[in-house]
Enzyme design. Structure first.
Site, short mmCIF file in Angstrom:
data_model
loop_
_atom_site.label_atom_id
_atom_site.label_comp_id
_atom_site.label_asym_id
_atom_site.label_seq_id
_atom_site.Cartn_x
_atom_site.Cartn_y
_atom_site.Cartn_z
N LYS A 206 -4.22 0.67 5.37
CA LYS A 206 -3.53 1.51 4.52
C LYS A 206 -2.69 0.82 4.07
CE LYS A 206 -1.49 4.37 6.45
NZ LYS A 206 0.05 4.21 5.89
N SER B 102 -7.17 4.70 10.06
CA SER B 102 -8.28 4.42 9.48
C SER B 102 -9.60 4.65 10.29
CB SER B 102 -8.04 2.99 8.59
OG SER B 102 -8.99 2.92 7.65
N ASP C 240 -1.68 10.69 8.76
CA ASP C 240 -2.21 9.51 7.96
C ASP C 240 -3.89 9.57 7.72
OD1 ASP C 240 -0.02 8.45 6.71
OD2 ASP C 240 0.23 6.74 8.31
N ILE D 247 0.15 0.04 8.81
CA ILE D 247 -0.79 0.11 7.68
C ILE D 247 -2.09 0.82 8.17
CG2 ILE D 247 -0.09 -2.36 6.87
CD1 ILE D 247 -2.08 -3.63 8.96
N PRO E 79 -3.34 -5.50 13.36
CA PRO E 79 -2.37 -5.26 14.64
C PRO E 79 -2.04 -3.51 14.50
CG PRO E 79 -1.31 -6.22 12.44
CD PRO E 79 -2.64 -6.24 12.33
#
Length: 272
Positions: free
Chosen positions: A11, A100, A121, A95, A90
């Site tokens: 992301k 996710s 998120d 991200i 990582p």
């Protein structure tokens, strides 16, 4: 329910405006989020009892029990799964790796309603499409964005999100306002260059190496930190320019994670 392989894409917060803070401590955000064609992979198999195996480049330090969001996602969905998680992204990197991963389990289980309880998120990670994320992450709207060629760079710094928010000096900034239409990539890039990540100054104070990463991405029309860091992205006109920058930065900084990527604009890539 049969076994399946799921892809959990990275992301990227192309923008991240901090617009306020609620009385309960949660920060209000206005962010343009896209997803990359790189990410973690999960193999999910119904089982008599929960089990989690973690491999991949970034497996070290990843919990293998109910501290892991994928385990909690399965439990909330009422499923017992044997999960094999390949950590290619990582962690603590801004991200959305863990979020996710959890969203991938919820997709497999058909239980997206549990996303908000797993983290701010996770809801946005249920879909790989570009989205505008507002509120504390629960207000989502699809956005049409010209295809992007990205270069993601992480200097190997694990930057906990709460520490970055705690280091904010100002917690009320302007949002993005009404989003324009972008008939071309050039117009999108020009608009994006005028936006911000309001967490970037605080993250740079905590981890000055982020400034070095941004300097290395200085040839990109837009270079910015994603999320709460420490991963930064450069936006490039085409894949060749992104790959050339990747080779240059990786050669100069052999300890960094340097990964060119394309933006997803539709369905998740097929497994395999």
């Amino acid at each position: 329910m049969t076994a399946a392989e799921e892809f959990a894409p990275a992301k990227i917060n192309l923008t991240l405006h901090v617009t306020g803070q609620r009385a309960d401590g949660y920060h209000l955000l206005d962010s343009l989020v896209v997803f990359a064609d790189i990410g973690d992979r999960l193999w999910l198999t119904p089982a008599a009892q929960m089990a989690l195996d973690v491999g991949g480049r970034f497996a070290d330090g990843v919990p293998r029990d109910n501290r892991n969001l994928v385990w909690r996602a399965a439990e909330l969905s009422g499923q017992r799964l044997r999960i094999r998680l390949e950590k290619n992204l990582p962690h603590g990197a801004g991200i959305g790796g863990g979020s996710s991963d959890a969203a991938a389990v919820l997709r497999f289980c058909g239980a997206p309603e549990h996303a908000p309880s797993l983290g701010a998120d996770v809801p946005v990670c249920l879909s790989p499409l570009p989205q505008r994320m507002q509120g504390i992450g629960e207000e989502l709207a699809p956005v049409s964005v010209p295809p992007c060629h990205l270069l993601l760079v992480n200097p190997g710094v694990d930057l906990p999100t709460p520490e970055v928010f705690k280091a904010l000096e100002q917690r009320e900034h302007a949002g993005m306002g009404p989003l324009p239409r972008w008939p071309s990539a050039a117009e999108f890039t020009a608009w994006l260059a005028a936006q911000r990540n309001d967490l970037e100054p605080a993250a740079c104070r905590l981890a000055p190496v982020i400034g070095a990463v941004l300097a290395q991405l200085g040839d990109a029309p837009v270079a910015r930190m994603s999320g709460s860091g420490a991963t930064c992205f450069g936006l490039y006109e085409n894949a060749d320019l992104a790959r050339a920058a990747a080779r240059r930065i990786a050669a100069a900084n052999p300890g960094w994670w340097v990964q060119p990527a394309a933006m997803l604009s539709g369905a998740l890539p097929a497994a395999g």
